[in-house]
Design an enzyme around this catalytic site. Structure first.
Site, PDB file in Angstrom:
ATOM      1  N   GLY A   1       0.739  -1.366  -0.049  1.00 28.73           N
ATOM      2  CA  GLY A   1       0.170  -0.445   0.094  1.00 28.73           C
ATOM      3  C   GLY A   1       0.825   1.279   0.035  1.00 28.73           C
ATOM      4  N   GLU A   2       0.424   2.461   0.526  1.00 28.82           N
ATOM      5  CA  GLU A   2       1.057   3.647   0.809  1.00 28.82           C
ATOM      6  C   GLU A   2       1.304   4.371  -0.795  1.00 28.82           C
ATOM      7  OE1 GLU A   2       5.037   2.860   2.894  1.00 28.82           O
ATOM      8  OE2 GLU A   2       4.302   2.122   3.560  1.00 28.82           O
ATOM      9  N   GLY A   3       0.727   3.457  -1.483  1.00 26.43           N
ATOM     10  CA  GLY A   3       1.009   4.104  -2.666  1.00 26.43           C
ATOM     11  C   GLY A   3       2.641   3.766  -3.576  1.00 26.43           C
TER      12      GLY A   3
END
Length: 352
Positions: free
Chosen positions: A311-313
């Site tokens: 996740g997080e980008g």
């Protein structure tokens, strides 16, 4: 507050699409030999309305929020990890921080509804609706008013960003559960097929998670429309992201979608305005169970398949250089005619 969904035009543009395809077909290469990069180049060209597209000032936004449902043991990590990771993003030590820095991508972290109060600083935007959503097993995760405030916050955020590309990221312990609930309700797929290990649950814990999510779905049988489902299941970071996606699509920005949770936000946005998907580039197929099915539902062609599930980008940032390459191919790669290169089955000029 009632959120006004923006107009999102159809950008199919057959004439421009034909010109872009002709340009790609006449580059010094066999037709179609750059595969998915050619399809990516055409998509970016259509979004930006240009035969020579240039991506400027890319912005990666990490939307952060906490979930009341996390108290049900649906995550391998405690909720405090949400705010601790926000601090890590801002300190520059997280994976997405490193990748954004490496690739020259602007990074903004948005507190959409974290159970923590942050000191103001550069790179942090406070758009907190509340200190985490309510427990969706007891009632709606958000009231309609809270949902609309989050949607409006996301739209306002995008209006203030530079550039023509938005990369989506997120952080929120429990948000794979919210994403699974939204996916199941809005696609009609069984919650079993939509639910995975999230932050690293073992097989037994995944089964418990599926049981809890099944109860949540049963608790909200009438939450069938995109906005009612969003209010029922949460979270603030997903709702804020939906607003951001709708606004970015209205502004014809290229939207780079990261993994499972960001794809669930795009799912909600696309159920409201299907033309959203014309602006989206899907960075990767994650290792989270359900993401491949969700991508299939969205008819999305992910650029990478690296088993990512952070996740997080992070996946969006890793895919970013491919978008730059696709644009450079359109702008800079020469044609057969201009390079004096013979086409397939065409004799060299000196031999004629």
């Amino acid at each position: 507050m009632i959120f006004a969904i923006p107009t999102i035009d159809d950008i199919t543009q057959p004439a421009l699409a034909a010109r872009l395809q002709n340009l790609l077909d006449n580059k010094t290469k066999p037709v179609g030999s750059l595969g998915q990069i050619e399809r990516l180049a055409q998509r970016i060209g259509l979004v930006l309305g240009s035969e020579t597209p240039t991506l400027t000032h890319p912005q990666l936004v990490v939307f952060a929020g906490d979930h009341g449902l996390a108290a049900r043991g649906i995550s391998a990590y405690p909720s405090d990890v949400t705010w601790q990771m926000v601090e890590n993003f801002l300190a520059g030590g997280a994976a997405v921080s490193v990748l954004a820095r490496q690739h020259g991508i602007g990074l903004t972290v948005v507190d959409c509804g974290v159970r923590h109060d942050f000191a103001p600083r550069a790179g942090l935007l406070i758009a907190k609706v509340a200190h985490g959503t309510a427990d969706a097993l007891e009632g709606q995760a958000m009231t309609p008013e809270q949902r609309d405030q989050a949607l409006a916050n996301g739209a306002a955020l995008v209006r203030g960003l530079k550039g023509n590309a938005l990369l989506l990221g997120e952080m929120g312990i429990g948000n794979t559960s919210a994403a699974s609930l939204l996916m199941s309700r809005l696609t009609g797929l069984d919650i079993v097929d939509c639910t995975g290990a999230g932050t690293g649950l073992d097989a037994e814990a995944v089964q418990r998670k599926i049981g809890v999510l099944g109860q949540v779905l049963a608790r909200h049988p009438h939450a069938a429309e995109p906005l009612t489902a969003l209010a029922a299941f949460g979270g603030y970071e997903i709702a804020t992201m939906v607003g951001a996606v709708l606004q970015a699509a209205a502004e014809r920005r290229v939207i780079v979608v990261d993994g499972f949770i960001t794809s669930s936000a795009v799912l909600v946005a696309s159920k409201l305005k299907p033309n959203v998907l014309q602006r989206c580039v899907f960075a990767h197929r994650s290792g989270e169970r359900g993401h491949a099915l969700l991508l299939s539902h969205l008819k999305a062609e992910p650029l990478l398949d690296l088993g990512l599930r952070l996740g997080e980008g992070s996946g969006a940032a890793l895919a970013w250089p491919l978008l730059l390459s696709a644009c450079a191919i359109l702008r800079e790669m020469v044609s057969f005619e201009s390079a004096g290169v013979s086409r397939q089955n065409e004799a060299p000029a000196a031999a004629r």
